[in-house]
Design a protein around this motif. Structure first.
Motif, PDB file in Angstrom:
ATOM      1  N   LYS A   9       0.767  -1.305  -0.094  1.00  0.00           N
ATOM      2  CA  LYS A   9      -0.131  -0.048   0.163  1.00  0.00           C
ATOM      3  C   LYS A   9       0.906   1.137   0.129  1.00  0.00           C
ATOM      4  CE  LYS A   9      -3.945  -2.047   2.632  1.00  0.00           C
ATOM      5  NZ  LYS A   9      -4.686  -1.971   3.760  1.00  0.00           N
ATOM      6  N   ILE A  10       0.474   2.199  -0.735  1.00  0.00           N
ATOM      7  CA  ILE A  10       1.261   3.462  -0.922  1.00  0.00           C
ATOM      8  C   ILE A  10       0.318   4.812  -0.797  1.00  0.00           C
ATOM      9  CG2 ILE A  10       3.120   2.438  -2.413  1.00  0.00           C
ATOM     10  CD1 ILE A  10       1.876   3.979  -4.706  1.00  0.00           C
ATOM     11  N   ARG A  11       1.011   5.727  -0.464  1.00  0.00           N
ATOM     12  CA  ARG A  11       0.299   7.183  -0.318  1.00  0.00           C
ATOM     13  C   ARG A  11       1.031   8.190  -0.408  1.00  0.00           C
ATOM     14  NH1 ARG A  11       0.004   6.957   6.362  1.00  0.00           N
ATOM     15  NH2 ARG A  11       2.054   7.603   6.850  1.00  0.00           N
ATOM     16  N   LYS A  12       0.623   9.238  -0.746  1.00  0.00           N
ATOM     17  CA  LYS A  12       1.399  10.626  -1.201  1.00  0.00           C
ATOM     18  C   LYS A  12       1.792  11.027   0.135  1.00  0.00           C
ATOM     19  CE  LYS A  12       0.433  14.636  -4.165  1.00  0.00           C
ATOM     20  NZ  LYS A  12      -0.385  15.529  -4.753  1.00  0.00           N
ATOM     21  N   LYS A  13       3.087  11.638  -0.027  1.00  0.00           N
ATOM     22  CA  LYS A  13       3.697  12.054   1.145  1.00  0.00           C
ATOM     23  C   LYS A  13       2.985  13.632   1.555  1.00  0.00           C
ATOM     24  CE  LYS A  13       8.439  10.375   0.680  1.00  0.00           C
ATOM     25  NZ  LYS A  13       9.609  10.823   0.290  1.00  0.00           N
ATOM     26  N   GLN A  14       2.602  13.606   2.961  1.00  0.00           N
ATOM     27  CA  GLN A  14       2.079  14.892   3.325  1.00  0.00           C
ATOM     28  C   GLN A  14       2.745  15.160   4.806  1.00  0.00           C
ATOM     29  OE1 GLN A  14       0.066  17.044   1.766  1.00  0.00           O
ATOM     30  NE2 GLN A  14      -0.754  15.496   0.118  1.00  0.00           N
ATOM     31  N   PHE A  15       2.769  16.410   4.998  1.00  0.00           N
ATOM     32  CA  PHE A  15       3.117  17.096   6.401  1.00  0.00           C
ATOM     33  C   PHE A  15       2.101  16.563   7.491  1.00  0.00           C
ATOM     34  CE2 PHE A  15       5.172  20.503   3.790  1.00  0.00           C
ATOM     35  CZ  PHE A  15       6.643  20.144   4.345  1.00  0.00           C
ATOM     36  N   VAL A  16       0.680  16.639   7.236  1.00  0.00           N
ATOM     37  CA  VAL A  16      -0.080  16.122   7.990  1.00  0.00           C
ATOM     38  C   VAL A  16      -0.462  14.671   8.403  1.00  0.00           C
ATOM     39  CG1 VAL A  16      -1.522  18.291   7.370  1.00  0.00           C
ATOM     40  CG2 VAL A  16      -2.137  16.327   6.055  1.00  0.00           C
ATOM     41  N   HIS A  17       0.382  13.860   7.527  1.00  0.00           N
ATOM     42  CA  HIS A  17       0.221  12.270   8.197  1.00  0.00           C
ATOM     43  C   HIS A  17       1.007  12.342   9.450  1.00  0.00           C
ATOM     44  CE1 HIS A  17      -0.062  11.082   3.618  1.00  0.00           C
ATOM     45  NE2 HIS A  17      -1.050  11.291   4.148  1.00  0.00           N
ATOM     46  N   GLN A  18       1.902  13.328   9.946  1.00  0.00           N
ATOM     47  CA  GLN A  18       2.335  13.362  10.979  1.00  0.00           C
ATOM     48  C   GLN A  18       1.680  14.252  12.177  1.00  0.00           C
ATOM     49  OE1 GLN A  18       5.011  11.596   8.625  1.00  0.00           O
ATOM     50  NE2 GLN A  18       4.506  13.792   8.440  1.00  0.00           N
ATOM     51  N   VAL A  19       1.695  13.977  13.409  1.00  0.00           N
ATOM     52  CA  VAL A  19       1.229  14.861  14.372  1.00  0.00           C
ATOM     53  C   VAL A  19       2.222  15.918  14.575  1.00  0.00           C
ATOM     54  CG1 VAL A  19       2.044  13.636  16.530  1.00  0.00           C
ATOM     55  CG2 VAL A  19       0.173  15.147  16.780  1.00  0.00           C
ATOM     56  N   TYR A  20       3.449  16.013  14.212  1.00  0.00           N
ATOM     57  CA  TYR A  20       4.592  16.809  14.473  1.00  0.00           C
ATOM     58  C   TYR A  20       5.740  16.729  13.373  1.00  0.00           C
ATOM     59  CZ  TYR A  20       7.669  19.580  17.175  1.00  0.00           C
ATOM     60  OH  TYR A  20       8.643  20.693  17.636  1.00  0.00           O
ATOM     61  N   VAL A  21       5.888  17.816  12.650  1.00  0.00           N
ATOM     62  CA  VAL A  21       6.865  17.844  11.834  1.00  0.00           C
ATOM     63  C   VAL A  21       7.670  19.334  12.141  1.00  0.00           C
ATOM     64  CG1 VAL A  21       7.710  17.796   9.409  1.00  0.00           C
ATOM     65  CG2 VAL A  21       5.558  16.772  10.239  1.00  0.00           C
ATOM     66  N   SER A  22       9.070  19.179  12.118  1.00  0.00           N
ATOM     67  CA  SER A  22       9.834  20.221  11.966  1.00  0.00           C
ATOM     68  C   SER A  22      10.972  20.516  11.088  1.00  0.00           C
ATOM     69  CB  SER A  22      10.252  20.674  13.551  1.00  0.00           C
ATOM     70  OG  SER A  22      11.198  19.608  13.954  1.00  0.00           O
ATOM     71  N   LEU A  72      -0.610  23.075   2.605  1.00  0.00           N
ATOM     72  CA  LEU A  72       0.436  23.051   1.962  1.00  0.00           C
ATOM     73  C   LEU A  72       1.102  21.622   2.073  1.00  0.00           C
ATOM     74  CD1 LEU A  72       2.026  26.295   2.953  1.00  0.00           C
ATOM     75  CD2 LEU A  72       0.630  26.039   1.009  1.00  0.00           C
ATOM     76  N   GLU A  73       1.527  21.454   0.824  1.00  0.00           N
ATOM     77  CA  GLU A  73       2.548  20.165   0.557  1.00  0.00           C
ATOM     78  C   GLU A  73       3.989  20.084   0.697  1.00  0.00           C
ATOM     79  OE1 GLU A  73       1.042  18.553  -2.908  1.00  0.00           O
ATOM     80  OE2 GLU A  73      -0.710  17.492  -2.176  1.00  0.00           O
ATOM     81  N   PRO A  74       4.556  19.052   0.840  1.00  0.00           N
ATOM     82  CA  PRO A  74       6.217  19.217   0.897  1.00  0.00           C
ATOM     83  C   PRO A  74       6.571  19.496  -0.537  1.00  0.00           C
ATOM     84  CG  PRO A  74       5.551  17.011   1.948  1.00  0.00           C
ATOM     85  CD  PRO A  74       4.245  17.844   1.443  1.00  0.00           C
ATOM     86  N   THR A  75       7.756  20.117  -0.598  1.00  0.00           N
ATOM     87  CA  THR A  75       8.238  20.377  -1.894  1.00  0.00           C
ATOM     88  C   THR A  75       8.708  19.222  -2.786  1.00  0.00           C
ATOM     89  OG1 THR A  75      10.380  20.917  -1.006  1.00  0.00           O
ATOM     90  CG2 THR A  75       8.730  22.794  -1.325  1.00  0.00           C
ATOM     91  N   ASN A  76       9.334  18.188  -2.055  1.00  0.00           N
ATOM     92  CA  ASN A  76       9.498  16.789  -2.469  1.00  0.00           C
ATOM     93  C   ASN A  76       8.616  16.098  -2.489  1.00  0.00           C
ATOM     94  OD1 ASN A  76       9.666  16.790   0.350  1.00  0.00           O
ATOM     95  ND2 ASN A  76      11.587  15.394   0.324  1.00  0.00           N
ATOM     96  N   VAL A  77       7.420  16.269  -2.556  1.00  0.00           N
ATOM     97  CA  VAL A  77       5.987  15.351  -2.443  1.00  0.00           C
ATOM     98  C   VAL A  77       6.346  14.247  -3.445  1.00  0.00           C
ATOM     99  CG1 VAL A  77       4.658  16.759  -4.073  1.00  0.00           C
ATOM    100  CG2 VAL A  77       3.690  15.478  -2.469  1.00  0.00           C
ATOM    101  N   GLY A  78       5.911  13.177  -3.025  1.00  0.00           N
ATOM    102  CA  GLY A  78       6.053  11.931  -3.776  1.00  0.00           C
ATOM    103  C   GLY A  78       5.209  10.617  -3.086  1.00  0.00           C
ATOM    104  N   TRP A  79       5.645   9.735  -3.188  1.00  0.00           N
ATOM    105  CA  TRP A  79       4.785   8.538  -2.772  1.00  0.00           C
ATOM    106  C   TRP A  79       5.820   7.593  -1.817  1.00  0.00           C
ATOM    107  CZ3 TRP A  79      -0.058   8.268  -3.892  1.00  0.00           C
ATOM    108  CH2 TRP A  79      -0.683   9.043  -4.970  1.00  0.00           C
ATOM    109  N   GLU A  80       4.947   7.210  -0.670  1.00  0.00           N
ATOM    110  CA  GLU A  80       5.718   6.350   0.138  1.00  0.00           C
ATOM    111  C   GLU A  80       5.096   5.122   0.304  1.00  0.00           C
ATOM    112  OE1 GLU A  80       6.114   8.430   3.722  1.00  0.00           O
ATOM    113  OE2 GLU A  80       3.977   8.897   3.896  1.00  0.00           O
ATOM    114  N   VAL A  81       5.798   4.093   0.548  1.00  0.00           N
ATOM    115  CA  VAL A  81       5.172   2.522   1.084  1.00  0.00           C
ATOM    116  C   VAL A  81       4.733   2.633   2.604  1.00  0.00           C
ATOM    117  CG1 VAL A  81       5.472   0.203   1.225  1.00  0.00           C
ATOM    118  CG2 VAL A  81       6.461   1.454  -0.637  1.00  0.00           C
TER     119      VAL A  81
END
Length: 400
Positions: free
Chosen positions: A1-14, A380-389
């Motif tokens: 299963k894969i999904r598009k990378k997003q900041f909001v997939h985490q509770v916390y990103v810095s 807003l999305e990551p500038t290196n948005v892509g897909w992750e397993v």
């Protein structure tokens, strides 16, 4: 299963965790955590989900305590998430609904209605999210000066600052070219109320719990162990007859802060005037006495505990508590959603010996589980948005 990378997939990103900010005893992180910088952990905080970092780790947790601190396994090194330069893309969506405001803007979330008081206006205008803000974005432009000489310069009428609180029924993203201040009082009312009427920002038709049946109570149920999957879970549930789909984004080019001191008509207890504050060089000589000689006693408008239901994005700044090292200790920041910030900022100070907070807040941050598949409008999305397993297993490829 894969999904598009997003900041909001985490509770916390810095992007940068700073050199002197730690996760410590009393702090809780309920959801995936990631820093592009150096992760710093001491004493016994609790991470209920995966922990990742990109640059490095300063882990002072005793070996015997690691299984009680990292409940989903020890931290792992991963690729960085690319930060955007600003939030200007959101302005295009706000323009479609004439929802671009210039200068200081006070916003109170009142269910489906949004009450807005802009600049020095005496008028509070009300807009329906479902009828008037169909692209679900409000944008505030203006001066972007972030470093102020004193705590009440934030009330500058020309600054692109947003002050916000209330209860949201619907989906909305609020963006500011400068800072966003989360208040515990309706910011469209500039007179100081006798008591706090709000606890920050909450959803009307959505509540959260670690248990799927909603039987848990309080922040101690922000995570619940699923004994079959052996993972800690969190759920978004319906309340007040709502649809359970409320979602808010707060996106500032600089900082998103919990407001600590001052109010619009009352900056401090020695300067109670009848006019909304607007910095004026003519007042400089008059104000000198109050600022530096008489030493004003600041009005503390931060509640003991504050609830924040939102995805927070500080593009070039961070999320923190204004004047975090002044005043006494508060309680907890109970946040359901996501925090994405360029540089981690402080929410309090603590005793390095026992982990007890001296000033400001402790942290209880929980991920909004819906943000794995649904996001605040145009976030807003990551500038290196892509897909992750996200999940894999071997299967039998033979045909039958």
């Amino acid at each position: 299963k894969i999904r598009k990378k997003q900041f909001v997939h985490q509770v916390y990103v810095s992007e940068n965790d700073g050199s002197n900010i730690w996760w410590t005893s009393g702090d809780e992180c309920h959801g995936p955590y990631h820093t592009n910088g150096v992760l710093r952990v001491q004493k016994t905080p609790k991470f209920y989900d995966t922990v990742t970092y990109s640059d490095g780790i300063d882990d002072q947790v005793r070996t015997s305590n690691k299984e009680h601190v990292y409940l989903a396994g020890e931290p792992k090194k991963v690729e960085k998430l690319g930060f955007p330069k600003n939030n200007e893309d959101l302005k295009k969506w706000a323009e479609k609904d004439n929802m671009v405001f210039n200068g200081r803007t006070c916003i109170y979330l009142d269910g489906d209605n949004v009450k807005i008081r802009n600049g020095n206006s005496k008028e509070i205008k009300s807009y329906s999210i479902s009828q008037n803000i169909k692209n679900c974005v409000i944008y505030v432009e203006g001066n972007q000066k972030n470093e102020y000489r004193n705590f009440y310069d934030k009330f500058d009428l020309n600054a692109a600052n947003v002050f916000v609180s209330g209860t949201l029924n619907g989906k909305l993203t609020i963006a500011a070219e400068n800072n966003i201040y989360i208040t515990a009082i309706d910011p469209t009312i500039w007179d100081m109320p006798e008591y706090f009427t709000d606890k920050g920002i909450e959803y009307y038709g959505t509540k959260f719990n670690g248990k799927k049946d909603g039987t848990g109570t309080g922040s101690e149920e922000m995570s619940a162990l699923d004994s079959e999957k052996n993972i800690y879970t969190r759920y978004a549930l319906k309340k007040n007859g709502g649809d359970g789909k409320d979602m808010l984004g707060l996106v500032a080019n600089n900082d998103v802060m919990i407001m600590h001191y001052g109010w619009f008509k009352y900056k401090n207890e020695n300067d109670l005037d009848d006019e909304s504050y607007q910095y004026d060089w003519v007042k400089e000589h008059y104000l000198f006495w109050y600022r530096w000689v008489k030493v004003p006693k600041k009005i503390d408008v931060a509640p003991k505990d504050i609830i924040i239901d939102s995805a927070i994005f500080a593009v070039n700044g961070g999320f923190g508590f204004e004047d975090y090292d002044i005043g006494g200790s508060k309680g907890h920041i109970v946040l359901w959603g996501n925090i994405t910030q360029n540089k981690r900022k402080e929410v309090g100070t603590f005793n390095s010996n026992n982990g007890e907070n001296i000033t400001g807040y402790k942290k209880k941050y929980a991920h909004d589980p819906r943000m794995f598949y649904d996001y605040p409008p145009h976030i807003l999305e990551p500038t290196n948005v892509g897909w992750e397993v996200i999940e894999w297993k071997e299967i039998d490829a033979h045909l039958h």
